[in-house]
Design a protein around this motif. Sequence first.
Motif, PDB file in Angstrom:
ATOM      1  N   SER A 119       0.823  -1.213   0.000  1.00  0.00           N
ATOM      2  CA  SER A 119       0.000   0.000   0.000  1.00  0.00           C
ATOM      3  C   SER A 119       0.860   1.268   0.000  1.00  0.00           C
ATOM      4  O   SER A 119       0.352   2.380  -0.030  1.00  0.00           O
ATOM      5  N   HIS A 120       2.181   1.104   0.048  1.00  0.00           N
ATOM      6  CA  HIS A 120       3.070   2.268   0.089  1.00  0.00           C
ATOM      7  C   HIS A 120       3.286   2.810  -1.340  1.00  0.00           C
ATOM      8  O   HIS A 120       3.501   2.030  -2.257  1.00  0.00           O
ATOM      9  N   PRO A 121       3.228   4.136  -1.500  1.00  0.00           N
ATOM     10  CA  PRO A 121       3.391   4.720  -2.842  1.00  0.00           C
ATOM     11  C   PRO A 121       4.668   4.268  -3.551  1.00  0.00           C
ATOM     12  O   PRO A 121       4.644   4.005  -4.761  1.00  0.00           O
ATOM     13  N   GLU A 122       5.760   4.145  -2.834  1.00  0.00           N
ATOM     14  CA  GLU A 122       7.015   3.699  -3.471  1.00  0.00           C
ATOM     15  C   GLU A 122       6.829   2.325  -4.107  1.00  0.00           C
ATOM     16  O   GLU A 122       7.213   2.097  -5.259  1.00  0.00           O
ATOM     17  N   VAL A 123       6.228   1.407  -3.337  1.00  0.00           N
ATOM     18  CA  VAL A 123       6.044   0.034  -3.821  1.00  0.00           C
ATOM     19  C   VAL A 123       5.040  -0.012  -4.976  1.00  0.00           C
ATOM     20  O   VAL A 123       5.257  -0.717  -5.969  1.00  0.00           O
ATOM     21  N   LYS A 124       3.981   0.771  -4.852  1.00  0.00           N
ATOM     22  CA  LYS A 124       3.000   0.830  -5.956  1.00  0.00           C
ATOM     23  C   LYS A 124       3.692   1.269  -7.244  1.00  0.00           C
ATOM     24  O   LYS A 124       3.434   0.734  -8.324  1.00  0.00           O
ATOM     25  N   GLY A 125       4.557   2.261  -7.116  1.00  0.00           N
ATOM     26  CA  GLY A 125       5.286   2.759  -8.285  1.00  0.00           C
ATOM     27  C   GLY A 125       6.213   1.698  -8.845  1.00  0.00           C
ATOM     28  O   GLY A 125       6.188   1.405 -10.043  1.00  0.00           O
ATOM     29  N   VAL A 126       7.009   1.067  -7.998  1.00  0.00           N
ATOM     30  CA  VAL A 126       7.975   0.051  -8.441  1.00  0.00           C
ATOM     31  C   VAL A 126       7.236  -1.104  -9.123  1.00  0.00           C
ATOM     32  O   VAL A 126       7.605  -1.552 -10.211  1.00  0.00           O
ATOM     33  N   LYS A 127       6.161  -1.570  -8.484  1.00  0.00           N
ATOM     34  CA  LYS A 127       5.381  -2.691  -9.020  1.00  0.00           C
ATOM     35  C   LYS A 127       4.854  -2.383 -10.426  1.00  0.00           C
ATOM     36  O   LYS A 127       4.843  -3.245 -11.301  1.00  0.00           O
ATOM     37  N   SER A 128       4.445  -1.145 -10.626  1.00  0.00           N
ATOM     38  CA  SER A 128       3.803  -0.770 -11.892  1.00  0.00           C
ATOM     39  C   SER A 128       4.716  -0.970 -13.098  1.00  0.00           C
ATOM     40  O   SER A 128       4.255  -1.025 -14.229  1.00  0.00           O
ATOM     41  N   TYR A 129       6.036  -1.086 -12.850  1.00  0.00           N
ATOM     42  CA  TYR A 129       6.968  -1.240 -13.963  1.00  0.00           C
ATOM     43  C   TYR A 129       7.093  -2.678 -14.464  1.00  0.00           C
ATOM     44  O   TYR A 129       7.786  -2.939 -15.444  1.00  0.00           O
ATOM     45  N   GLY A 130       6.421  -3.622 -13.809  1.00  0.00           N
ATOM     46  CA  GLY A 130       6.439  -5.010 -14.276  1.00  0.00           C
ATOM     47  C   GLY A 130       5.605  -5.169 -15.540  1.00  0.00           C
ATOM     48  O   GLY A 130       4.531  -4.575 -15.658  1.00  0.00           O
ATOM     49  N   GLU A 131       6.094  -5.975 -16.480  1.00  0.00           N
ATOM     50  CA  GLU A 131       5.379  -6.201 -17.748  1.00  0.00           C
ATOM     51  C   GLU A 131       4.070  -6.955 -17.492  1.00  0.00           C
ATOM     52  O   GLU A 131       3.032  -6.598 -18.004  1.00  0.00           O
ATOM     53  N   ASP A 132       4.189  -8.039 -16.706  1.00  0.00           N
ATOM     54  CA  ASP A 132       3.027  -8.879 -16.421  1.00  0.00           C
ATOM     55  C   ASP A 132       2.666  -8.670 -14.952  1.00  0.00           C
ATOM     56  O   ASP A 132       3.266  -9.255 -14.061  1.00  0.00           O
ATOM     57  N   GLN A 133       1.661  -7.835 -14.714  1.00  0.00           N
ATOM     58  CA  GLN A 133       1.319  -7.457 -13.334  1.00  0.00           C
ATOM     59  C   GLN A 133       0.906  -8.659 -12.473  1.00  0.00           C
ATOM     60  O   GLN A 133       1.013  -8.618 -11.257  1.00  0.00           O
ATOM     61  N   ASP A 134       0.449  -9.745 -13.121  1.00  0.00           N
ATOM     62  CA  ASP A 134       0.072 -10.943 -12.359  1.00  0.00           C
ATOM     63  C   ASP A 134       1.295 -11.716 -11.885  1.00  0.00           C
ATOM     64  O   ASP A 134       1.184 -12.652 -11.099  1.00  0.00           O
ATOM     65  N   ASP A 135       2.469 -11.348 -12.403  1.00  0.00           N
ATOM     66  CA  ASP A 135       3.678 -12.057 -11.997  1.00  0.00           C
ATOM     67  C   ASP A 135       4.661 -11.113 -11.276  1.00  0.00           C
ATOM     68  O   ASP A 135       5.859 -11.362 -11.238  1.00  0.00           O
ATOM     69  N   VAL A 136       4.104 -10.034 -10.730  1.00  0.00           N
ATOM     70  CA  VAL A 136       4.882  -9.152  -9.843  1.00  0.00           C
ATOM     71  C   VAL A 136       4.229  -9.272  -8.469  1.00  0.00           C
ATOM     72  O   VAL A 136       3.070  -8.903  -8.284  1.00  0.00           O
ATOM     73  N   HIS A 137       4.954  -9.845  -7.535  1.00  0.00           N
ATOM     74  CA  HIS A 137       4.376 -10.168  -6.232  1.00  0.00           C
ATOM     75  C   HIS A 137       4.987  -9.276  -5.155  1.00  0.00           C
ATOM     76  O   HIS A 137       6.169  -8.955  -5.219  1.00  0.00           O
ATOM     77  N   VAL A 138       4.163  -8.887  -4.188  1.00  0.00           N
ATOM     78  CA  VAL A 138       4.646  -8.031  -3.102  1.00  0.00           C
ATOM     79  C   VAL A 138       4.348  -8.718  -1.774  1.00  0.00           C
ATOM     80  O   VAL A 138       3.214  -9.145  -1.538  1.00  0.00           O
ATOM     81  N   ILE A 139       5.371  -8.867  -0.938  1.00  0.00           N
ATOM     82  CA  ILE A 139       5.107  -9.412   0.403  1.00  0.00           C
ATOM     83  C   ILE A 139       5.846  -8.594   1.459  1.00  0.00           C
ATOM     84  O   ILE A 139       6.873  -7.982   1.196  1.00  0.00           O
ATOM     85  N   MET A 140       5.277  -8.613   2.654  1.00  0.00           N
ATOM     86  CA  MET A 140       5.843  -7.890   3.798  1.00  0.00           C
ATOM     87  C   MET A 140       6.487  -8.872   4.766  1.00  0.00           C
ATOM     88  O   MET A 140       7.398  -8.549   5.505  1.00  0.00           O
ATOM     89  N   GLU A 141       5.930 -10.118   4.778  1.00  0.00           N
ATOM     90  CA  GLU A 141       6.372 -11.127   5.736  1.00  0.00           C
ATOM     91  C   GLU A 141       6.687 -12.416   5.008  1.00  0.00           C
ATOM     92  O   GLU A 141       6.037 -12.751   4.022  1.00  0.00           O
ATOM     93  N   ILE A 142       7.656 -13.147   5.541  1.00  0.00           N
ATOM     94  CA  ILE A 142       8.067 -14.424   4.957  1.00  0.00           C
ATOM     95  C   ILE A 142       6.887 -15.408   4.858  1.00  0.00           C
ATOM     96  O   ILE A 142       6.798 -16.188   3.916  1.00  0.00           O
ATOM     97  N   ASP A 143       5.963 -15.325   5.819  1.00  0.00           N
ATOM     98  CA  ASP A 143       4.812 -16.256   5.828  1.00  0.00           C
ATOM     99  C   ASP A 143       3.959 -16.143   4.571  1.00  0.00           C
ATOM    100  O   ASP A 143       3.290 -17.102   4.185  1.00  0.00           O
ATOM    101  N   GLU A 144       3.963 -14.974   3.955  1.00  0.00           N
ATOM    102  CA  GLU A 144       3.107 -14.764   2.782  1.00  0.00           C
ATOM    103  C   GLU A 144       3.656 -15.462   1.538  1.00  0.00           C
ATOM    104  O   GLU A 144       2.953 -15.618   0.551  1.00  0.00           O
ATOM    105  N   ILE A 145       4.914 -15.911   1.608  1.00  0.00           N
ATOM    106  CA  ILE A 145       5.585 -16.390   0.398  1.00  0.00           C
ATOM    107  C   ILE A 145       4.982 -17.688  -0.132  1.00  0.00           C
ATOM    108  O   ILE A 145       4.956 -17.931  -1.331  1.00  0.00           O
ATOM    109  N   LYS A 146       4.466 -18.505   0.764  1.00  0.00           N
ATOM    110  CA  LYS A 146       3.929 -19.797   0.312  1.00  0.00           C
ATOM    111  C   LYS A 146       2.634 -19.646  -0.497  1.00  0.00           C
ATOM    112  O   LYS A 146       2.223 -20.559  -1.194  1.00  0.00           O
ATOM    113  N   ASN A 147       2.006 -18.486  -0.402  1.00  0.00           N
ATOM    114  CA  ASN A 147       0.770 -18.253  -1.164  1.00  0.00           C
ATOM    115  C   ASN A 147       1.036 -17.766  -2.591  1.00  0.00           C
ATOM    116  O   ASN A 147       0.106 -17.588  -3.364  1.00  0.00           O
TER     117      ASN A 147
END
Lengths: 278, 278
Positions: A119-147
């Motif tokens: 939800s941070h503007p920096e991350v939103k901006g960085v993410k937006s540069y991915g070609e395939d938005q479905d394959d750009v993943h953002v996580i805050m905690e290691i636990d989220e990685i398995k999903n």
Amino acid sequence: MKVKLASSYGFCFGVKRAIKIAEAYENSATMGPLIHNQDEINRLKNDFNVGLYQNLKEVKDDDTVIIRTHGIPKNDLKDLKAQKAKVINATCPFVTTPQQIVKKMSKEGYSILIFGDSSHPEVKGVKSYGEDQDDVHVIMEIDEIKNLNFKNSKIATVAQTTKKKEKYLEIVNHLILRNKEVRVFNTICDATFENQDAARDLSKEVDVMVVIGGKNSSNTKQLHSICKENCEDSYLIENHNEIENSWFEGKKLCGVTAGASTPDWIIQEVVNKIEKIN
Amino acid sequence: MKVKLASSYGFCFGVKRAIKIAEAYENSATMGPLIHNQDEINRLKNDFNVGLYQNLKEVKDDDTVIIRTHGIPKNDLKDLKAQKAKVINATCPFVTTPQQIVKKMSKEGYSILIFGDSSHPEVKGVKSYGEDQDDVHVIMEIDEIKNLNFKNSKIATVAQTTKKKEKYLEIVNHLILRNKEVRVFNTICDATFENQDAARDLSKEVDVMVVIGGKNSSNTKQLHSICKENCEDSYLIENHNEIENSWFEGKKLCGVTAGASTPDWIIQEVVNKIEKIN
């Protein structure tokens, strides 16, 4: 009273640079607040007539619009440039780097993982540069990685500039054990830690320590707590009006540091006032 | 006596493949011993007339030379191919991968770090694929890393296939904290650990356990020690001649596993003999 400033304090490189840019463009407007400090935003408005837009729709033809240090999503930048507005990009170079990495890696067929706050503007901006938005993943905690479902076995990772390195390594290690190739870009910025290290060092050599910053600012509170570990007489203030003469009785050297959102002129006012105390 | 084999034991994929290749090329010679097991080398010599060369100078025109699983240095392969000898490459695909990675990454301007034993033939071969040999570094321990001078801030890393992942991560983490980009290729092979995991599982469900392998082989001794943790009656033997009937008295199920250099026919002889015991 003799005053010694920490070797690193207050604004980071990117914010200092953005403020200089704003001062150079009178009558412009920033897209979103340039900094989490209302006094500084007021100063830019009063002294340089730098306004503030909250969203793209407010932009009018012939406006000069300043992109703040966090950057903005790729399409927002495109829309802005398509308008007649003049765009001044004050995105921190340390944020432009992960944006360009995500763009390049995703073009080369890597799945992307961003360690940061989605939800941070920096991350939103960085993410937006991915070609395939479905394959750009953002996580805050290691636990989220398995999903996560990466589309490729080649992963490229970047981190939000203000994140902790230890947590990034934890996530990266998880990836390395499970993927053929992990391309790790260390995009974490040392600014926050530099202020902390400098406050730690200074608080060890002074009699009294003054920390300047918002009472609710987590990074200022952390500076204060670090100082208290080494110097019992450490005080947290928002500006020079809160200074009390009694703090300096029998003291020889006062250390001063400031949180990441504290403008230099507020720090200077504090230093001037303490120096006048006998 | 009922016998149950571990779900994974003996030769790894690469060695099994190399032996099949050797069997398919009668009257050939391997460059260096195909496996650390003299019985198997003798069998290949007796049954398929597969000889053994210790160095390139022994190769004669019209020879058929088999490159073993470890691979050989790039220039040795080039020299071999320049001769009239027919070259059959039995390099394990899991070793070809790091060779090709080092070649590609070093062409793209990355400094290379190999985690492994610089005196091991596999590592010598992998290292040889670097464009700039002065910027291909090999370390076994994290302590050695501070002595390295990388020419670039972009580092690519591979590991010897038989190394431990935990130690690789330690080295990789050190690199990530100090370099802009680290490209991590997980080239560690699971074979050794698969045999260990399977031995652990099997030793928990049997009355008696037989581990077949060289008495001086470190990987066989490790298998034996893992089995003993779960099954007190675990025996280490080199071949069927060492089996004692008394081991199986009052037992119902015998587990069998074997070290990474133990050929299948030696295992089969052991299994056959134990199955005949009442």
